[in-house]
Design an enzyme around this catalytic site. Structure first.
Site, PDB file in Angstrom:
ATOM      1  N   GLU A   1     -12.738  -2.894  12.168  1.00  0.00           N
ATOM      2  CA  GLU A   1     -12.632  -2.337  10.981  1.00  0.00           C
ATOM      3  C   GLU A   1     -13.903  -2.493  10.156  1.00  0.00           C
ATOM      4  OE1 GLU A   1      -8.915  -2.321   8.649  1.00  0.00           O
ATOM      5  OE2 GLU A   1      -9.934  -0.982   7.250  1.00  0.00           O
TER       6      GLU A   1
ATOM      7  N   GLU B   1       0.904  -1.313  -0.032  1.00  0.00           N
ATOM      8  CA  GLU B   1       0.002  -0.140  -0.085  1.00  0.00           C
ATOM      9  C   GLU B   1       0.840   1.274  -0.042  1.00  0.00           C
ATOM     10  OE1 GLU B   1      -2.804  -0.803   3.227  1.00  0.00           O
ATOM     11  OE2 GLU B   1      -3.967  -1.939   2.127  1.00  0.00           O
TER      12      GLU B   1
ATOM     13  N   ASP C   1      -8.300  -9.162   3.947  1.00  0.00           N
ATOM     14  CA  ASP C   1      -8.061  -8.082   5.124  1.00  0.00           C
ATOM     15  C   ASP C   1      -9.150  -8.131   6.062  1.00  0.00           C
ATOM     16  OD1 ASP C   1      -7.055  -5.856   6.090  1.00  0.00           O
ATOM     17  OD2 ASP C   1      -7.598  -4.472   4.540  1.00  0.00           O
TER      18      ASP C   1
HETATM   19  C1  BDP Z   1      -6.248  -2.519   6.237  1.00  0.00           C
HETATM   20  C2  BDP Z   1      -6.510  -1.250   6.788  1.00  0.00           C
HETATM   21  C3  BDP Z   1      -5.154  -0.177   6.650  1.00  0.00           C
HETATM   22  C4  BDP Z   1      -4.052  -0.728   7.114  1.00  0.00           C
HETATM   23  C5  BDP Z   1      -3.773  -2.191   6.222  1.00  0.00           C
HETATM   24  C6  BDP Z   1      -2.654  -2.934   6.929  1.00  0.00           C
HETATM   25  O1  BDP Z   1      -7.587  -0.511   6.105  1.00  0.00           O
HETATM   26  O2  BDP Z   1      -5.821   0.979   7.189  1.00  0.00           O
HETATM   27  O3  BDP Z   1      -3.033   0.177   6.971  1.00  0.00           O
HETATM   28  O4  BDP Z   1      -4.713  -2.949   6.585  1.00  0.00           O
HETATM   29  O5  BDP Z   1      -2.840  -3.647   7.726  1.00  0.00           O
HETATM   30  O6  BDP Z   1      -7.043  -3.197   6.839  1.00  0.00           O
HETATM   31  O7  BDP Z   1      -1.603  -2.522   6.693  1.00  0.00           O
END
Ligand code: BDP
Length: 684
Positions: free
Chosen positions: A398, A291, A370
């Site tokens: 989340e 990301e 996720d």
């Molecule tokens: C996702 C989240 C994000 C996190 C990412 C992570 O939406 O905010 O940074 O995982 O685990 O679930 O790095």
């Protein structure tokens, strides 16, 4: 307040007889001077606990009295196998304790022996918990050793005081770019964590910004060291999330290439600096090449090159590198059906098995996507026999209602831990793998993203405290049942009233299935508002770059991940799991749309069609959500007003919001498919 005190209420023991018995047994506490120096937190906790539960001030002595009953506390250090490093060890058994009740002349002696000061602390919390649960002294006897060595919490807190995916206010750690001056709330948090056996914490977000990048500088470290000290007293090692590009960002070196000697030297010096300030520093948590975070890919290196370089710097000090496997292409073209995000972690890391240094651990999310309400278990568990592994859960809700909806997650985690991977042989469950001994991992365990913030009740929804409590208890001993943990938490939090215990436990246990039933169906996931991840948006992620699709059209829905006609993700599992998921006949209903694209008329094992299942679960789920608020209202008068009202208003929001979910999902599928509800209920 009762909200603030969570499961550490320490209410006066109601039965006067039992209270007298405990007061007699525990009124005098014998701790040798050498032991008590290392057990300040344990001694403080006992003092507090006895004062409020027994209404007595315990008398501490360093020698046994000539007669009468007493509590004796001692440390019998576990032999550390070849750890001559300055940092902390992670030996199996060092957190163990035993509690024995011994007849001594006229009196009795309760003997608490820890295999380390942490062991003593865990024993003290066990004792206080037992008292609060109304157990008799002889029922407290036991020998306990945590199953997992690393039992970690990850804070996603930012230095500006915000929390990524935080649903309970702002950070208790930071304010306006700085670590808070008054650390007393951090201390209370350390107590909570230690009371459920947590022994490691990373204190900043995995997404590291400029300010947090500087935590490892000469200016930043004295501040971080203040926090480390708070946690140290409770047997919790402090870790930092680091920015892989730190040598570039703050080191003045024009590169972060892990094979560049200047970069290597910079990290070695950085490690030396950190350990000068924090001699028992735990290590680094790293989100790299994920990301948009920097990582070794920019230099044509792989994850092993990146992780090993950091590991080498920390190794002389006994530090660990926890390298996250949440790596996938977040810029994929949704028109291209050949890429499948679910495959990514395994495809990236599987081939690197055996290439990581002994002090590297790979941290793997429980599922391949996720933290959805329902996902299969990540196939990486069992796939890497020569690599240390950490399982990652998400306590913060989340995708599971953001602590506005009730969703007790322990049953979900339990399913993950109990999943039979069939690695090596049948019966090899995820918990056997992360516990470490099966593959002889040097160090392994479980980590989870925290759900706390600076609101009075810590977790937004007061009942969401059960998730933090349950996480710690479950990874200490994965054989505990989700019900037993719910029951325990309820008693500690609200007392032992039978009706309260029954109803709250019932609500907790029903909550995950309820949440699942009115949100995205049959394992397909992702029908949430993009970015916020709260509330329904069926197509919000359908034409985006994140790899998060459901492929619903007028004929059917689901992602084909079979080997025969789909992305081939199923081949990442061992037989027979691979065959189970490949087969439309055998695939479990709850994961059907994760693995298969089917027509709406497809019949489930349950007997109903996919479309009818969607209607039924959504009507049923919204009704059940309303049911939760009714159960709670039956407890009016039995719970203090503050907590009663806080929970009541959350449940009211859930009741209304569940109806919104129901209507959006049902209407969407009704319009797509044109198939009416068999029972003719109202769909808009
Ligand atoms: C996702 C989240 C994000 C996190 C990412 C992570 O939406 O905010 O940074 O995982 O685990 O679930 O790095």
């Amino acid at each position: 307040s009762t909200l603030y005190k969570t499961w550490l209420q320490y209410n006066e023991i109601p039965g006067s007889e039992l209270r007298r018995e405990y007061a007699d047994l525990l009124g005098r506490v014998v701790v040798e001077r050498e032991t008590s120096r290392h057990c300040t937190a344990a001694v403080n906790e006992l003092t507090e606990g006895f004062k409020s539960m027994l209404r007595t001030n315990a008398v501490f002595m360093d020698e046994a009295p000539a007669s009468g009953s007493y509590l004796r506390i001692g440390v019998k250090v576990v032999e550390a196998a070849g750890t001559n490093r300055e940092g902390r060890g992670w030996e199996k058994g060092e957190d163990a304790f035993s509690l024995k009740l011994i007849k001594a002349g006229e009196g009795k002696r309760l003997e608490l022996i820890g295999r380390s000061p942490s062991g003593v602390l865990y024993g003290v919390f066990h004792l206080l918990r037992g008292m609060a649960l109304g157990l008799r002294p002889e029922e407290l006897e036991r020998e306990e050793c945590p199953v997992n060595r690393l039992r970690m919490i990850n804070q996603w807190d930012n230095a500006d005081g915000s929390i990524e995916r935080g649903y309970a206010g702002n950070s208790i750690f930071y304010e306006g770019g700085k670590i808070v001056a008054d650390t007393s709330r951090i201390r209370d948090y350390a107590r909570m964590l230690s009371s459920v056996g947590i022994n490691a914490i990373s204190v900043n977000n995995v997404n590291v910004h400029e300010i947090e990048t500087r935590f490892i500088t000469e200016e930043g470290l004295p501040e971080v060291a203040r926090v480390a000290e708070v946690f140290r007293n409770y047997g919790i090692a402090l870790f930092l999330s680091i920015n892989f590009a730190a040598p570039l960002a703050i080191g003045g070196i024009g590169t972060a290439d892990p094979l560049d000697p200047n970069v290597q030297q910079w990290w070695a010096e950085t490690a030396n600096r950190i350990y000068r300030h924090i001699p028992d520093f735990g290590g680094f948590v790293v989100k790299a090449d994920s990301e948009h975070r920097p990582g070794p890919f920019a230099y044509g290196r792989d994850h092993a090159d990146g992780a090993n370089m950091l590991a080498e710097a920390l190794e002389p000090h006994g530090g660990l590198v926890i390298w996250r496997c949440f790596v996938y292409n977040c810029m994929q073209d949704w028109r291209d059906r050949s890429t499948d995000r679910a495959r990514a972690a395994y495809d990236h890391f599987g081939p690197l098995d055996g290439k990581f240094r002994d002090n590297v651990l790979l941290q793997i999310k429980n599922g391949p996507m996720d933290f959805q309400v329902r996902e299969p278990v990540s196939p990486l568990f069992g796939a890497m026999s020569r690599t240390n592994q950490v399982l990652e859960f998400q306590v913060t809700q989340e995708y599971t209602g953001q602590q506005r909806h009730l969703c007790y997650l322990v049953p979900q985690w339990k399913q993950v831990l109990d999943f039979d991977t069939h690695a090596v042989s049948a019966g090899v469950q995820v918990k056997n793998i992360v516990e470490g001994s099966l593959f002889g991992m040097k160090i392994s365990g479980v980590a989870a993203v925290s759900n706390i913030g600076n609101e009075e009740c810590w977790t937004g929804h007061p009942l969401a405290q059960a998730n933090l409590y349950g996480y710690g208890r479950l990874i200490w001993n994965p054989d505990l049942s989700a019900e037993a943990i719910a029951d325990e938490w309820t008693r500690l939090t609200f007392g032992n009233d039978k009706d309260v215990v029954e109803k709250v436990t019932q609500m907790l246990m029903a909550s995950w299935p309820i949440y699942e039933s009115y949100t995205s169906p049959l394992g397909v996931g992702w029908m949430v508002v993009p970015h916020y991840h709260y509330g329904p948006d069926v197509d919000g992620y359908e034409y985006s770059r994140w790899g998060t699709y459901h492929f619903a059209d007028r004929d059917g829905i689901g992602v084909d991940r079979t080997a025969a006609t789909g992305t081939g993700y199923v081949t990442q599992y061992y037989i027979p799991n691979r065959e189970t998921y490949e087969s439309l006949k055998k695939c479990p209903d709850e994961l059907l749309l994760f693995f298969h694209h089917v027509p709406y008329s497809h019949r489930l094992h349950s007997g109903s069609t996919v479309i009818q299942h969607i209607y039924d679960t959504h009507f049923g789920g919204a009704e059940a959500a309303e049911g939760l608020s009714l159960i709670w209202s039956a407890l009016a008068g039995k719970i203090d007003a503050e907590r009663y009202e806080a929970v009541e208003s959350r449940l009211a929001e859930q009741r209304d919001h569940a109806k919104h979910w129901r209507d959006v999902i049902n209407t969407y599928f009704h319009r797509k498919s044109g198939v009416p509800d068999e029972r003719g209920r109202e769909i808009y």
